[in-house]
Write a protein that holds these residues in place. Structure first.
Motif, PDB file in Angstrom:
ATOM      1  N   ARG A 100      56.394 -15.774  23.037  1.00 18.05           N
ATOM      2  CA  ARG A 100      56.522 -16.015  24.480  1.00 18.05           C
ATOM      3  C   ARG A 100      57.979 -15.828  24.846  1.00 18.05           C
ATOM      4  NH1 ARG A 100      54.221 -20.423  28.646  1.00 18.05           N
ATOM      5  NH2 ARG A 100      52.605 -18.836  28.568  1.00 18.05           N
ATOM      6  N   THR A 101      58.184 -15.195  25.987  1.00 11.19           N
ATOM      7  CA  THR A 101      59.562 -15.041  26.445  1.00 11.19           C
ATOM      8  C   THR A 101      59.600 -15.237  27.955  1.00 11.19           C
ATOM      9  OG1 THR A 101      61.505 -13.604  26.352  1.00 11.19           O
ATOM     10  CG2 THR A 101      59.384 -12.516  26.669  1.00 11.19           C
ATOM     11  N   THR A 102      60.756 -14.993  28.540  1.00  9.91           N
ATOM     12  CA  THR A 102      60.919 -15.223  29.975  1.00  9.91           C
ATOM     13  C   THR A 102      61.544 -13.991  30.625  1.00  9.91           C
ATOM     14  OG1 THR A 102      63.176 -16.073  29.858  1.00  9.91           O
ATOM     15  CG2 THR A 102      61.417 -17.659  29.476  1.00  9.91           C
ATOM     16  N   SER A 103      61.238 -13.816  31.896  1.00 11.06           N
ATOM     17  CA  SER A 103      61.978 -12.829  32.676  1.00 11.06           C
ATOM     18  C   SER A 103      62.313 -13.455  34.021  1.00 11.06           C
ATOM     19  CB  SER A 103      61.183 -11.534  32.837  1.00 11.06           C
ATOM     20  OG  SER A 103      62.047 -10.499  33.321  1.00 11.06           O
ATOM     21  N   SER A 104      62.947 -12.666  34.868  1.00  9.20           N
ATOM     22  CA  SER A 104      63.254 -13.186  36.199  1.00  9.20           C
ATOM     23  C   SER A 104      62.013 -13.092  37.067  1.00  9.20           C
ATOM     24  CB  SER A 104      64.402 -12.382  36.809  1.00  9.20           C
ATOM     25  OG  SER A 104      63.978 -11.059  37.073  1.00  9.20           O
ATOM     26  N   THR A 105      62.110 -13.649  38.269  1.00 14.34           N
ATOM     27  CA  THR A 105      60.966 -13.600  39.187  1.00 14.34           C
ATOM     28  C   THR A 105      60.833 -12.234  39.848  1.00 14.34           C
ATOM     29  OG1 THR A 105      62.373 -14.382  40.979  1.00 14.34           O
ATOM     30  CG2 THR A 105      61.124 -16.049  39.753  1.00 14.34           C
ATOM     31  N   PHE A 106      61.886 -11.399  39.724  1.00 15.33           N
ATOM     32  CA  PHE A 106      61.913 -10.186  40.553  1.00 15.33           C
ATOM     33  C   PHE A 106      62.052  -8.906  39.761  1.00 15.33           C
ATOM     34  CE2 PHE A 106      66.469  -9.598  40.130  1.00 15.33           C
ATOM     35  CZ  PHE A 106      66.903 -10.881  39.807  1.00 15.33           C
ATOM     36  N   ASP A 107      62.130  -9.015  38.435  1.00 11.29           N
ATOM     37  CA  ASP A 107      62.256  -7.771  37.679  1.00 11.29           C
ATOM     38  C   ASP A 107      61.693  -7.965  36.278  1.00 11.29           C
ATOM     39  OD1 ASP A 107      62.821  -5.123  37.240  1.00 11.29           O
ATOM     40  OD2 ASP A 107      64.914  -5.255  37.884  1.00 11.29           O
ATOM     41  N   ASP A 108      61.601  -6.879  35.575  1.00 11.63           N
ATOM     42  CA  ASP A 108      60.930  -6.889  34.279  1.00 11.63           C
ATOM     43  C   ASP A 108      61.866  -6.487  33.163  1.00 11.63           C
ATOM     44  OD1 ASP A 108      58.613  -7.496  35.607  1.00 11.63           O
ATOM     45  OD2 ASP A 108      57.866  -5.423  35.651  1.00 11.63           O
ATOM     46  N   PHE A 109      62.162  -7.431  32.310  1.00 12.80           N
ATOM     47  CA  PHE A 109      62.605  -7.073  30.964  1.00 12.80           C
ATOM     48  C   PHE A 109      62.055  -8.144  30.052  1.00 12.80           C
ATOM     49  CE2 PHE A 109      65.092  -7.173  27.129  1.00 12.80           C
ATOM     50  CZ  PHE A 109      65.117  -5.835  26.785  1.00 12.80           C
ATOM     51  N   PHE A 110      61.345  -7.708  29.033  1.00 17.64           N
ATOM     52  CA  PHE A 110      60.682  -8.659  28.152  1.00 17.64           C
ATOM     53  C   PHE A 110      61.140  -8.423  26.718  1.00 17.64           C
ATOM     54  CE2 PHE A 110      58.031  -7.953  31.878  1.00 17.64           C
ATOM     55  CZ  PHE A 110      57.887  -9.259  32.339  1.00 17.64           C
ATOM     56  N   GLU A 111      61.782  -9.430  26.172  1.00 12.97           N
ATOM     57  CA  GLU A 111      62.327  -9.381  24.821  1.00 12.97           C
ATOM     58  C   GLU A 111      61.174  -9.096  23.837  1.00 12.97           C
ATOM     59  OE1 GLU A 111      65.552  -9.823  24.001  1.00 12.97           O
ATOM     60  OE2 GLU A 111      65.478 -10.334  21.871  1.00 12.97           O
ATOM     61  N   PRO A 112      61.228  -7.943  23.150  1.00 14.76           N
ATOM     62  CA  PRO A 112      60.093  -7.554  22.298  1.00 14.76           C
ATOM     63  C   PRO A 112      60.154  -8.195  20.915  1.00 14.76           C
ATOM     64  CG  PRO A 112      61.719  -5.805  22.323  1.00 14.76           C
ATOM     65  CD  PRO A 112      62.278  -6.908  23.198  1.00 14.76           C
ATOM     66  N   ALA A 113      60.195  -9.519  20.881  1.00 11.83           N
ATOM     67  CA  ALA A 113      60.495 -10.224  19.633  1.00 11.83           C
ATOM     68  C   ALA A 113      59.458  -9.981  18.548  1.00 11.83           C
ATOM     69  CB  ALA A 113      60.628 -11.723  19.914  1.00 11.83           C
TER      70      ALA A 113
END
Lengths: 327, 752
Positions: B316-329
């Motif tokens: 599980r990770t977090t991003s902002s409310t307005f854009d997409d970047f998701f740490e591909p852990a």
């Protein structure tokens, strides 16, 4: 920019008089004041520069004790051979403080006036409530990020931790601070927050720290400063202990013991209960560990700083036992 | 001319090794230690004004009022830029035309979507006046509650993670694999939010001349920045000239042009004068990216021999409310260990933070600390030595895809690092070693990996009448040593001494060198340089071998070799001619060649391309006081050809120290009520100091890779973090018997 007056004091007396003006602050090494001005906490109307005053940077040590001028640099005090020899805890406390660069600038008098690292105190533009900055405005730290906050000496108004190392060693050895004519025990110089956390020091307008005096003692000569922290340098104490030990001629009975805690309290914290419990007793690990628990009597945590209550007695015990072994 | 060489084709005329492979010191070192290297913020064009950013106190809500009059009334303040007077843009900063176009906060409205978001810019005669003006704005807000933490909002499965990879992937039947296993482990690990904190803050000096824009700003990707700025301002990319000769670190946060940098350009436009804007340290905690926190659960099954039957890795990770970047852990589990069944999955929550971004080894760093911890737990559950367990599960092909590796000298890395470290005498059980001072001593290991990525780059090579060479490419030196390594490649590519090569980089008016990121800069721009050199030498060879007056006449273009500023006849090295003589006879002042660097699509399909490494760590833990100290790190890395061993070691050291930082130090701590980060300064946001890393060794393991590119370069920028963080963690367990599941590991975790 916000204008302020800059005065270059011509003498200690002139500096004192200038510092008595409303909104005036003394500038020595500047490592605390400039930092606090940048984050909007300190807003001096007048800066009274005392860095060049002569005769205030001496370090004199004899069999009666040490007299350290207010403008002595931390780095010089840490490296002074006689301070190391007669007051090892003082030297160790100072060289483990801050970074080499800061120690080369910062003065002893300024170090005593160092203020808390509480992030809420240091951030007026984002947290308006801080009783230390603005009496009666409340405390933003309570209920917030508290891992670095005090567990001893706190009040409902303030839980900010006193971050210094030197003063912790000074209170252990009954050092006094010279304020011109007046002298105060360092222990009395620092005030508990109570209902007035804005008042941190027993210094009055027009007074200036001119020196710190540490009386010689057998306990000071056999002393150490143990600082536990998250990284090896340039970091405040998670918990620290300044400890001095004097044994009876039998080499095992404790004649005198001095214990002060850093990193856990709202002021440099003398732990007399530990001292009283062990004086006259045989220095023995279980007894030392049991007595060290008294160091945190009355401690109150605020969540993330709970570990300090666990940690501090262990630091005290380790410091005492290390001194005991180094007979 | 452009010589059409295949991506992996060796050039006809030059040989690597004269400069390539030599441990040259940094060519820019003298400038830097004497303070004469000019970084972006060191520029002061005539008439320049200073801008200070005003940023939001709150995490979410709206700016209700700003006291612009008070700020403007302050002596020295020239102008205040707010949403009301901000110059128009040609593109919506919230538009997203492609996944790598990140939404920017450019005062498009009064909305606040994270702490430290820009809400105004004050422009003044002095920095002090601008700073005070910003304080005088006294913003008032309409505040909404901040959404904070890994459970701060409802989870969802993102469409893509990292650079767009699938959020959920699997091969085989993981549940069946777990079911059939003799031994199983399951563990959940949490990693914190981290901020890049390059030493040099994001800074810009911007000057407009009509519709031409000239800027000094640190950028890891000049052409991308140029294109983004041109798009926002509706001008041609060639009208945007960016100079970025040196970066004081980037680590991903300078990969894309950030909002505050664009605000500097807007401020210059508003006042019609050059403007400088430099972020304060605390302002870097928000608008310039970060590594998002993760919570990762790993499940593994092993058969009776300790072979993995299944790996399941959820993040599980977090991003902002307005854009997409998701740490591909979780993707870290795709490449390292052989298993018949592998399942990786991600979900995320949207929080009131700035958008996370690539941060040195994005996905690999977070994923590897969890994976390497879990592998250690699995080895212990099987009663096996962690190295033996890793060798038992050694991946001969890439586990997720089944592709062969283009090269993989990981076994050699394990062997050499283990030997150097003295791993063989490690007791299997934890809490068995103490040093003379009574400290609990532990040894741990981790496997390091990072993909060998290439982007697109171009370079231009010139040979001059005096026999010297020029090589141009808009490459970026972030401190990693690009000025030096690329000059070494250029020297060999041109068959010249490095002193005879004028190497130019760090400017957008040079050929596009691609991005200094993904550990792919040396390979990508290096190949462009290499090919440009080959092209100009081929031209030179034509001039010589086609002219009867040359001693090389008739040798045929490929019958000559370039070395030390001369062409030699391949079959008779007594016959040679200098570059200067060849050009003089031809009556040419200079000749030019161009080259490109790009991945080879065919080998991309066929091979899995990764650098590998093994890291061994020794830690000492005070049994009563909980202090953890790393006393020794030994890493061995195989990453293809080494252009400059001195610089490569520096990259490994830096990465390994960052691994220590990940395991023991770094964490952005958020006030859950306000959503603000409470340690946004370098006194309280910890990274290791020298005393925390007393002994770091990096061994360079030889590896030839004929498939990645003709130079055989993989990339060394990021791999050092991976493996190291896990090695330190596993050493802490081995010292204490306490298995860390939350990072960074703290004193309180050790008090027991």
């Amino acid at each position: 920019m916000r204008d302020f007056a800059y005065l270059r004091a011509t003498s200690t007396e002139a500096a004192r008089q200038a510092a008595a003006l409303p909104g005036a602050m003394l500038l020595a090494g500047g490592t605390t004041l400039i930092d606090l001005a940048k984050c909007g906490v300190a807003e001096p109307e007048t800066l009274v520069d005392i860095t060049h005053l002569e005769g205030l940077d001496g370090i004199a040590v004899d069999e009666r004790g040490a007299m350290i001028g207010a403008l002595a640099r931390m780095g010089h005090v840490a490296d002074h051979a006689d301070i190391k020899g007669r007051f090892p805890a003082v030297s160790e406390a100072v060289w483990q403080a801050a970074s080499a660069q800061i120690r080369n600038m910062a003065t002893i008098g300024g170090n005593l006036m160092q203020r808390t690292r509480c992030p809420y105190f240091r951030d007026p533009s984002n947290f308006s409530a801080c009783n230390k900055r603005q009496p009666g405005s409340g405390c933003s730290a309570i209920g917030g990020v508290t891992r670095g906050h005090a567990v001893l000496g706190t009040s409902e108004a303030c839980i900010a931790m006193y971050p210094g190392d030197l003063a912790t060693a000074l209170v252990a050895f009954d050092a006094t601070v010279h304020l011109g004519e007046r002298q105060l025990l360092v222990d009395d110089f620092f005030l508990l927050p109570g209902a007035t956390p804005d008042k941190e020091h027993a210094i009055e307008p027009g007074e200036m720290i001119t020196a710190v005096e540490i009386p010689a003692s057998a306990a000071a000569r056999r002393s150490t400063y143990l600082k536990v922290r998250d990284r090896q340098s340039y970091e405040f104490a998670a918990a620290s202990a300044a400890v001095g030990l004097e044994l009876e001629p039998d080499g095992r009975t404790i004649r005198d013991l001095r214990v002060a805690l850093g990193g856990v309290a709202t002021k440099p914290w003398r732990a007399r209960a530990v001292e009283d419990a062990l004086k006259g007793k045989v220095l023995e690990p279980d007894a030392v560990r049991a007595a060290s628990l008294l160091a945190v009597e009355g401690a109150v945590d605020h969540g993330a700083n709970h570990y300090k209550i666990e940690l501090a007695p262990r630091v005290v015990a380790r410091a005492i036992l290390t001194l005991g072994e180094a007979a | 001319m452009t010589l059409e060489l295949g991506p992996n084709q060796q050039p006809a005329h030059t040989r690597h090794g004269s400069s390539i492979g030599q441990p040259l010191t940094r060519r820019d070192g003298f400038l830097k230690v004497t303070g004469t290297a000019r970084f972006a913020a060191d520029n002061h064009p005539p008439g320049m004004l200073y801008a200070a950013l005003a940023v939001s106190s709150i995490a979410r809500g709206r700016v209700v009022s700003l006291d612009v009059e008070a700020a403007k009334a302050h002596s020295g303040v020239v102008e205040v830029m707010t949403p009301l007077n901000r110059p128009a843009l040609a593109a919506d900063p919230d538009a997203k035309d492609h996944p790598f176009m990140f939404r920017l906060d450019l005062l498009q409205n009064d909305r606040v979507r994270y702490p430290n978001q820009s809400i105004a810019v004050v422009i003044a005669q002095t920095l002090e006046a601008a700073t005070e003006g910003a304080a005088l704005l006294s913003p008032r807000y309409e505040v909404l509650p901040a959404r904070v933490g890994l459970d701060g909002a409802e989870g969802f499965v993102p469409r893509g993670v990292g650079v767009g990879g699938p959020a959920v992937q699997q091969k085989g039947d993981v549940e069946a694999g777990l079911e059939s296993a003799r031994t199983r482990i399951e563990a959940t690990y949490e990693t914190p939010a981290q901020y890049h904190n390059a030493m040099e803050p994001h800074a810009i000096v911007a000057a407009w001349d009509g519709d031409r824009l000239s800027i000094d700003t640190p950028s890891q990707g000049l052409a991308m920045a140029q294109g983004r700025i041109a798009g926002l301002f509706g001008i041609a990319p060639q009208n945007v000239h960016i100079r970025s000769p040196f970066l004081g670190g980037g680590f991903g946060s300078k990969g894309m042009i950030s909002g505050p940098q664009v605000l500097g350009i807007l401020a210059a436009k508003l006042v019609g004068r050059p403007v400088k804007l430099v972020l304060r340290r605390e302002q870097m905690f928000g608008p310039v990216g970060h590594r998002a926190p993760t919570r990762q659960t790993l499940r593994m099954g092993m058969d009776g021999e300790g072979r993995l039957t299944a790996i399941s890795h959820h993040a599980r990770t977090t991003s902002s409310t307005f854009d997409d970047f998701f740490e591909p852990a979780a993707d870290a589990s795709h490449t390292l260990y052989a298993s018949p069944a592998i399942a990786t999955s991600h979900d995320a929550v949207r929080l009131d933070t700035g958008t996370p971004l690539f941060m040195r080894a994005p996905g690999e760093a977070t994923g590897s600390i969890a994976l390497e911890s879990a592998i250690d737990e699995a080895a212990h559950a099987c009663g096996m030595d962690p190295l033996e367990f890793r060798l038992r599960n050694y991946a001969e092909v890439e586990p997720m895809t089944g592709k062969p590796f283009s090269s993989k000298a990981l076994r050699e890395c394990y062997e050499q690092a283990a030997e150097r470290f003295g791993w063989a005498s490690r007791p299997l059980q934890p809490r068995r070693m103490r040093d003379a001072d009574g400290f609990l001593t532990g040894w741990g290991m981790g496997t390091a990996t990072f993909p060998a990525i290439m982007f697109q780059a171009e370079a231009r090579a010139v040979l001059r009448a005096d026999g010297s060479g020029l090589m141009e490419t808009g490459a970026q030196d972030m401190g990693q040593g690009a000025w030096t390594a690329f000059a070494q490649i250029a020297a060999d590519g041109l068959g010249l001494d490095i002193d005879q090569v004028d190497f130019r980089a760090g400017s957008s008016d040079l050929p596009n060198a691609g991005i200094a990121g993904g550990s792919g800069h040396t390979a990508t721009a290096g190949m462009a340089i290499h090919n440009a050199g080959a092209a100009v030498i081929a031209r030179l060879a034509d001039l010589a071998t086609g002219n009867e007056a040359s001693p090389l006449f008739g040798a045929g273009n490929e019958g000559v070799l370039a070395r030390g500023g001369r062409l030699y006849r391949r079959d008779d090295e007594s016959r040679s001619e200098s570059y200067a003589d060849i050009l003089a006879r031809a009556g040419l002042a200079e000749i030019e060649g161009r080259g490109k660097g790009a991945p080879d699509p065919a080998s991309q399909e066929t091979y899995a391309k990764h650098a590998h490494g093994a890291v061994f760590a020794e830690v000492k833990v005070d049994p009563d006081l909980g202090q953890i100290r790393v006393t020794r790190l030994v890493g061995a890395f195989a990453a293809g050809r080494v252009i400059n061993p001195r610089l490569v070691r520096s990259q490994y050291y830096g990465g390994m120290i960052w691994g220590v930082s990940f395991a023991l130090h770094e964490e952005a701590v958020t006030d859950r009520r306000s959503g603000r980060i409470q340690n946004a300064n370098l006194a309280d946001y910890h990274v290791p100091v020298n005393a925390d890393v007393p002994s770091v060794e990096a061994l360079l393991v030889h590896e030839d890779d004929p498939h990645v590119n003709a130079l055989g370069i993989k990339g060394v920028g990021e791999i050092g973090i991976t493996g190291t963080a896990g090695a330190v963690t596993n050493a802490v367990w081995h010292a204490t018997g306490v298995r860390p599941r939350r990072f960074p590991i703290r004193i309180e975790d050790m008090l027991g």
